[in-house]
Design a protein around this motif. Structure first.
Motif, PDB file in Angstrom:
ATOM      1  N   ILE A 169       0.846  -1.185   0.000  1.00 43.25           N
ATOM      2  CA  ILE A 169       0.000   0.000   0.000  1.00 43.25           C
ATOM      3  C   ILE A 169       0.887   1.243   0.000  1.00 43.25           C
ATOM      4  N   PRO A 170       0.666   2.185  -0.924  1.00 45.08           N
ATOM      5  CA  PRO A 170       1.516   3.384  -0.974  1.00 45.08           C
ATOM      6  C   PRO A 170       1.333   4.253   0.269  1.00 45.08           C
ATOM      7  N   ILE A 171       2.335   5.052   0.566  1.00 49.77           N
ATOM      8  CA  ILE A 171       2.224   6.055   1.614  1.00 49.77           C
ATOM      9  C   ILE A 171       2.395   7.437   0.967  1.00 49.77           C
ATOM     10  N   GLU A 172       1.799   8.427   1.583  1.00 46.95           N
ATOM     11  CA  GLU A 172       1.838   9.788   1.067  1.00 46.95           C
ATOM     12  C   GLU A 172       2.842  10.609   1.880  1.00 46.95           C
ATOM     13  N   VAL A 173       3.667  11.374   1.168  1.00 46.16           N
ATOM     14  CA  VAL A 173       4.636  12.267   1.817  1.00 46.16           C
ATOM     15  C   VAL A 173       4.578  13.618   1.121  1.00 46.16           C
ATOM     16  N   ASP A 174       4.373  14.668   1.900  1.00 47.77           N
ATOM     17  CA  ASP A 174       4.414  16.035   1.390  1.00 47.77           C
ATOM     18  C   ASP A 174       5.770  16.634   1.753  1.00 47.77           C
ATOM     19  N   ALA A 175       6.550  16.991   0.749  1.00 42.01           N
ATOM     20  CA  ALA A 175       7.899  17.496   0.973  1.00 42.01           C
ATOM     21  C   ALA A 175       7.958  18.986   0.643  1.00 42.01           C
ATOM     22  N   VAL A 176       8.582  19.756   1.543  1.00 42.17           N
ATOM     23  CA  VAL A 176       8.723  21.204   1.367  1.00 42.17           C
ATOM     24  C   VAL A 176      10.202  21.551   1.475  1.00 42.17           C
ATOM     25  N   SER A 177      10.746  22.197   0.453  1.00 42.25           N
ATOM     26  CA  SER A 177      12.132  22.663   0.519  1.00 42.25           C
ATOM     27  C   SER A 177      12.149  24.054   1.143  1.00 42.25           C
ATOM     28  N   LEU A 178      12.941  24.183   2.204  1.00 40.38           N
ATOM     29  CA  LEU A 178      13.073  25.442   2.931  1.00 40.38           C
ATOM     30  C   LEU A 178      14.514  25.924   2.809  1.00 40.38           C
ATOM     31  N   ASP A 179      14.819  27.071   3.384  1.00 38.10           N
ATOM     32  CA  ASP A 179      16.199  27.558   3.480  1.00 38.10           C
ATOM     33  C   ASP A 179      16.780  27.141   4.832  1.00 38.10           C
ATOM     34  N   TRP A 180      17.686  26.233   4.962  1.00 33.71           N
ATOM     35  CA  TRP A 180      18.180  25.250   4.027  1.00 33.71           C
ATOM     36  C   TRP A 180      17.991  23.912   4.696  1.00 33.71           C
ATOM     37  N   LYS A 181      16.799  23.389   4.528  1.00 36.78           N
ATOM     38  CA  LYS A 181      16.396  22.147   5.171  1.00 36.78           C
ATOM     39  C   LYS A 181      15.184  21.591   4.431  1.00 36.78           C
ATOM     40  N   TRP A 182      14.875  20.334   4.729  1.00 34.80           N
ATOM     41  CA  TRP A 182      13.721  19.676   4.130  1.00 34.80           C
ATOM     42  C   TRP A 182      12.689  19.366   5.211  1.00 34.80           C
ATOM     43  N   LEU A 183      11.439  19.650   4.911  1.00 34.13           N
ATOM     44  CA  LEU A 183      10.324  19.299   5.794  1.00 34.13           C
ATOM     45  C   LEU A 183       9.510  18.209   5.113  1.00 34.13           C
ATOM     46  N   PHE A 184       9.328  17.085   5.804  1.00 34.24           N
ATOM     47  CA  PHE A 184       8.540  15.968   5.280  1.00 34.24           C
ATOM     48  C   PHE A 184       7.300  15.785   6.155  1.00 34.24           C
ATOM     49  N   ILE A 185       6.134  15.882   5.546  1.00 38.18           N
ATOM     50  CA  ILE A 185       4.861  15.749   6.248  1.00 38.18           C
ATOM     51  C   ILE A 185       4.203  14.441   5.823  1.00 38.18           C
ATOM     52  N   TYR A 186       3.733  13.682   6.804  1.00 40.24           N
ATOM     53  CA  TYR A 186       3.023  12.431   6.551  1.00 40.24           C
ATOM     54  C   TYR A 186       1.549  12.662   6.863  1.00 40.24           C
ATOM     55  N   PRO A 187       0.746  13.075   5.872  1.00 33.10           N
ATOM     56  CA  PRO A 187      -0.648  13.450   6.154  1.00 33.10           C
ATOM     57  C   PRO A 187      -1.499  12.303   6.681  1.00 33.10           C
ATOM     58  N   GLU A 188      -1.178  11.068   6.277  1.00 31.85           N
ATOM     59  CA  GLU A 188      -1.965   9.932   6.759  1.00 31.85           C
ATOM     60  C   GLU A 188      -1.762   9.679   8.243  1.00 31.85           C
ATOM     61  N   PHE A 189      -0.608  10.042   8.766  1.00 34.33           N
ATOM     62  CA  PHE A 189      -0.273   9.755  10.164  1.00 34.33           C
ATOM     63  C   PHE A 189      -0.257  11.016  11.026  1.00 34.33           C
ATOM     64  N   GLY A 190      -0.349  12.176  10.393  1.00 31.87           N
ATOM     65  CA  GLY A 190      -0.390  13.416  11.150  1.00 31.87           C
ATOM     66  C   GLY A 190       0.912  13.779  11.823  1.00 31.87           C
ATOM     67  N   VAL A 191       2.059  13.332  11.260  1.00 27.82           N
ATOM     68  CA  VAL A 191       3.366  13.661  11.830  1.00 27.82           C
ATOM     69  C   VAL A 191       4.225  14.291  10.740  1.00 27.82           C
ATOM     70  N   ALA A 192       5.365  14.854  11.159  1.00 24.88           N
ATOM     71  CA  ALA A 192       6.289  15.465  10.220  1.00 24.88           C
ATOM     72  C   ALA A 192       7.698  15.372  10.775  1.00 24.88           C
ATOM     73  N   SER A 193       8.665  15.547   9.899  1.00 25.37           N
ATOM     74  CA  SER A 193      10.067  15.503  10.315  1.00 25.37           C
ATOM     75  C   SER A 193      10.867  16.506   9.507  1.00 25.37           C
ATOM     76  N   VAL A 194      11.975  16.929  10.063  1.00 20.96           N
ATOM     77  CA  VAL A 194      12.899  17.832   9.389  1.00 20.96           C
ATOM     78  C   VAL A 194      14.207  17.084   9.161  1.00 20.96           C
ATOM     79  N   ASN A 195      14.644  17.058   7.913  1.00 23.15           N
ATOM     80  CA  ASN A 195      15.938  16.457   7.533  1.00 23.15           C
ATOM     81  C   ASN A 195      16.027  14.965   7.850  1.00 23.15           C
ATOM     82  N   GLU A 196      14.904  14.284   7.829  1.00 16.96           N
ATOM     83  CA  GLU A 196      14.904  12.816   7.925  1.00 16.96           C
ATOM     84  C   GLU A 196      13.640  12.300   7.266  1.00 16.96           C
ATOM     85  N   LEU A 197      13.824  11.322   6.379  1.00 18.27           N
ATOM     86  CA  LEU A 197      12.711  10.725   5.648  1.00 18.27           C
ATOM     87  C   LEU A 197      12.687   9.230   5.937  1.00 18.27           C
ATOM     88  N   ALA A 198      11.575   8.743   6.428  1.00 19.21           N
ATOM     89  CA  ALA A 198      11.408   7.316   6.711  1.00 19.21           C
ATOM     90  C   ALA A 198      10.396   6.727   5.739  1.00 19.21           C
TER      91      ALA A 198
END
Length: 358
Positions: free
Chosen positions: A123-152
């Motif tokens: 089953i696919p998972i959804e990840v919303d990725a946002v490029s910031l200055d200078w870091k990455w934000l990854f949002i997991y809308p299905e789970f309601g969590v997010a991380s900075v500079n780490e993608l699981a």
């Protein structure tokens, strides 16, 4: 002595290359494997021309040099050869046709917007990725969590990315998994990847974006479903809340940020980032375009110009420090324009125009 210098130089080159990572040639995902295959096929096809050309570049000058003893093959009347014409034109045409065919096939097969449903994976998972200055934000809308500079990501399950940027154009790149697509402010792009093996794969921004570019990296953690569930649970227990105000603080320029987690994410946050209206005082891009379609705000909308400004709040200097730009004064600009001697209309026409617009 010269012989030993050559050996030392060779050893130094090997030592320098020992730190290189060849994930493109040793991919760990279906998309990366297909891209590697296309790279190998294209290289082999081009070598069909390159290798003979390199050989002939050495062979012909030696064979037909001016001081050779046997000149019996010299023919000053030679002007055409069907065999040479067929080789010179036919082989490149065939190679170009083959390259075009393989490029066509793989371009459609590896369309970044094409889901990986045909793989019949998990089953696919959804990840919303946002490029910031200078870091990455990854949002997991299905789970309601997010991380900075780490993608699981879980092994064997496609990952459906939605990407955008809060600042300049950037590129999400995970060479071991393949694929690379731009993230742009005010736009949403897509990318679909899958990891076929567990591991830690480096990811980074592949588009230069300023002084913090070299630190805009992250680890992609490919793990089992059980470990992925544990990662989600850990983010929920150790993270903080990610709302609009927190995001506005997070998007400010910073370099070499540590990994961070967010236990909750405000609903619709990614959509507001795409629309460039996380700040409640800013008009969303969709609303702005609708107003433009309806004719714009006219003179009556001049006092609300600040609500349509986005970039001025994110201006930085060469070191990545925010710059406080002066607040624009559209009323003064408009008045100066009407009173400009270069304005072609006379005073009465200007007055009539203002009355008509109002």
């Amino acid at each position: 002595m010269f012989k030993y210098i050559k050996y030392l130089l060779a050893a130094a080159g090997a030592f320098a290359l020992s730190g290189c990572q060849y994930h493109i040639l040793s991919p760990q995902g279906w998309v990366g494997i297909q891209e590697r295959n296309l790279l190998v096929i294209a290289t082999l096809l081009m070598l069909i021309i390159i290798i003979p050309v390199l050989i002939m570049a050495v062979y012909f000058p030696l064979k037909y040099r001016a001081d050779r003893s046997d000149l019996s093959d010299y023919d000053p009347t030679f002007e055409h050869s069907n065999k040479i014409e067929v080789a010179v034109w036919g082989i490149p045409i065939l190679i170009t046709a083959a390259l075009g065919w393989y490029t066509y096939v793989y371009t459609h097969r590896l369309d970044p917007y094409r889901p990986l449903d045909h793989l019949q994976a998990g089953i696919p998972i959804e990840v919303d990725a946002v490029s910031l200055d200078w870091k990455w934000l990854f949002i997991y809308p299905e789970f309601g969590v997010a991380s900075v500079n780490e993608l699981a990501v879980p092994v064997g399950r496609p990952v459906n990315f939605r990407l955008t940027s809060s600042t300049v154009m950037n590129t999400l790149s995970i060479p071991a998994l393949g694929g690379m697509v731009y993230s742009m402010a005010g736009m949403e792009t897509q990318l679909h990847l899958v990891a076929d093996a567990p591991g830690v794969f480096p990811g980074r921004a592949a588009h230069y974006s300023g002084p913090g570019f070299s630190h805009m990296t992250f680890d992609t953690l490919s793990m089992s479903d059980a470990d992925f569930d544990s990662w989600i649970a850990n983010a929920k227990s150790d993270g903080t809340d990610l709302g609009r105000e927190t995001y506005l603080t997070l998007e400010k320029p910073s370099i070499a940020d540590p990994v961070r987690y967010f236990a909750t994410v405000e609903d619709g946050l990614f959509d507001h980032v795409v629309e460039m209206c996380v700040d409640s005082g800013t008009v969303c891009a969709g609303q702005m375009m609708m107003q433009d379609k309806m004719g714009g705000g006219g003179i009556a909308g001049i006092p609300n110009a600040a609500a349509y400004s986005y970039d001025s709040k994110r201006a930085i200097d060469g070191l990545g420090t925010l710059i406080d730009l002066p607040t624009p004064n559209p009323e003064a600009f408009h008045e100066a324009f009407l009173n400009s001697p270069d304005y072609i209309c006379g005073p009465s026409a200007r007055k009539e125009a203002v009355i008509h617009v109002n």
